[in-house]
Design a protein around this motif. Structure first.
Motif, PDB file in Angstrom:
ATOM      1  N   PRO A  53      -8.335   0.565  -2.929  1.00 17.94           N
ATOM      2  CA  PRO A  53      -7.676   1.857  -2.616  1.00 17.94           C
ATOM      3  C   PRO A  53      -7.184   2.594  -3.867  1.00 17.94           C
ATOM      4  O   PRO A  53      -7.266   3.821  -3.924  1.00 17.94           O
ATOM      5  N   ILE A  58       0.822  -1.215   0.000  1.00 21.92           N
ATOM      6  CA  ILE A  58       0.000   0.000   0.000  1.00 21.92           C
ATOM      7  C   ILE A  58       0.862   1.274   0.000  1.00 21.92           C
ATOM      8  O   ILE A  58       0.425   2.339  -0.418  1.00 21.92           O
ATOM      9  N   LYS A 108     -10.140   4.176  -5.428  1.00 22.47           N
ATOM     10  CA  LYS A 108     -10.582   5.298  -4.580  1.00 22.47           C
ATOM     11  C   LYS A 108      -9.760   6.553  -4.877  1.00 22.47           C
ATOM     12  O   LYS A 108     -10.287   7.654  -4.975  1.00 22.47           O
TER      13      LYS A 108
END
Ligand SMILES: [Fe+2]
Ligand SMILES: [Fe+2]
Length: 320
Positions: free
Chosen positions: A219, A68, A222
């Motif tokens: 993510p 991430i 997003k």
């Protein structure tokens, strides 16, 4: 803790230590025969986005927390293509192959009710996985394509998908346990052991696939949604983007030029955020947008661009 894979690693070396990369390569459309080339060279040769390849590889190796960190470098387009390719693999190859092996391994005569029910259970499971993946292909990936073309549909968002996204490996685990506990196979049932082994592998593979969708894909999408929302909320930056006068596929907005100037001067995301009075997340969104528009992902590359465009002078730049 082991180190993350890097663009400069020789691909042949890291494959020989981690067989998961083989499967990843086929889903990214990268053939074998990689010679002594690095990850970056092989990706470039095969038109695969290197940061996305590394994010997926590092996710497999080190988990979500490490992967991430580079989320803003991930290409949503490349990640979506990777997931779509994985769907074809499960639906057209792996699950039908297990079914063929199951048919061979168990006694499918009408008298054997347990065998009949095992096969029925498996077929229902395959239909469930097909529905799950077809929904993603048709609804979710189509939505992502619209985002990538700069349009944000109002009737769907990636959080809706994330909230309803379910694991699909648990039934396979159940099937495996049913066979182990209740199917009376002959003592030399090598075929059955073999198919059980395949089910173990497929179960793990499906678990990782769903987790990757939750931990990286959602993510990344997003971030893309936020970028589009910001552009829509700030029409002046859109105007700047149109009239910025820069060359290249897509011009940068005034704000993006500001962020770029800070980045190539060697400021960290935190320092850039403080100087521009914006959040670190907004800086990350701008950086992702800049890289997407220019198709330049390294600071060294952005520096060359910024100097060539007269955004900064050579003496302002901290060389990397
Ligand atoms: Fe999926
Ligand atoms: Fe999924």
């Amino acid at each position: 803790m082991s180190a993350p894979y890097k663009a400069t690693d020789r691909l042949c070396e890291i494959i020989s230590q981690d067989h998961h990369l083989l499967q990843m390569m086929s889903r990214f459309g990268i053939p074998l025969g990689v010679g002594e080339k690095t990850v970056a060279q092989v990706c470039e040769d095969n038109h695969v986005d290197t940061p996305t390849f590394l994010a997926v590889a590092n996710y497999m190796k080190l988990g979500a927390a490490t992967a991430i960190l580079d989320i803003e470098k991930v290409s949503v387009e490349a990640l979506t293509a990777y997931l779509a390719q994985a769907h074809s693999y499960f639906l057209s190859f792996q699950l039908p192959a297990i079914r063929r092996k199951l048919l061979e391994a168990i006694d499918c005569s009408e008298q054997n009710e347990v065998a009949y029910l095992i096969l029925k259970f498996y077929d229902e499971y395959m239909s469930e996985v097909r529905r799950h993946m077809q929904f993603e292909n048709k609804r979710v990936f189509t939505y992502v394509k619209q985002l990538l073309s700069g349009r944000k549909p109002t009737d769907f968002c990636i959080t809706q998908f994330a909230d309803s996204h379910k694991d699909i490996d648990h039934k396979l685990q159940e099937l495996k346990n049913i066979i182990i506990k209740y199917y009376a196979a002959p003592a030399d049932g090598q075929l059955l052991h073999n198919v059980l082994f395949d089910i173990f592998v497929c179960e793990g593979d499906l678990r990782t696939h769903c987790a990757l969708e939750n931990d990286l894909f959602v993510p990344a999408v997003k971030l893309l949604e936020e970028t589009l929302k910001e552009t829509a909320d700030n029409p002046s930056s859109q105007e700047n983007a149109r009239t910025g006068g820069m060359t290249g596929a897509e011009a940068l907005s005034e704000r993006e030029v500001e962020v770029l100037r800070h980045v190539v001067r060697g400021l960290t995301n935190k320092e850039t955020a403080e100087q521009l009075f914006i959040s670190i997340n907004t800086v990350l969104t701008h950086r992702k947008n800049i890289s997407r528009k220019l198709n330049i992902h390294s600071v060294a590359g952005l520096t060359i661009y910024a100097i060539a465009q007269g955004i900064v002078h050579l003496d302002e730049v901290k060389m990397h």
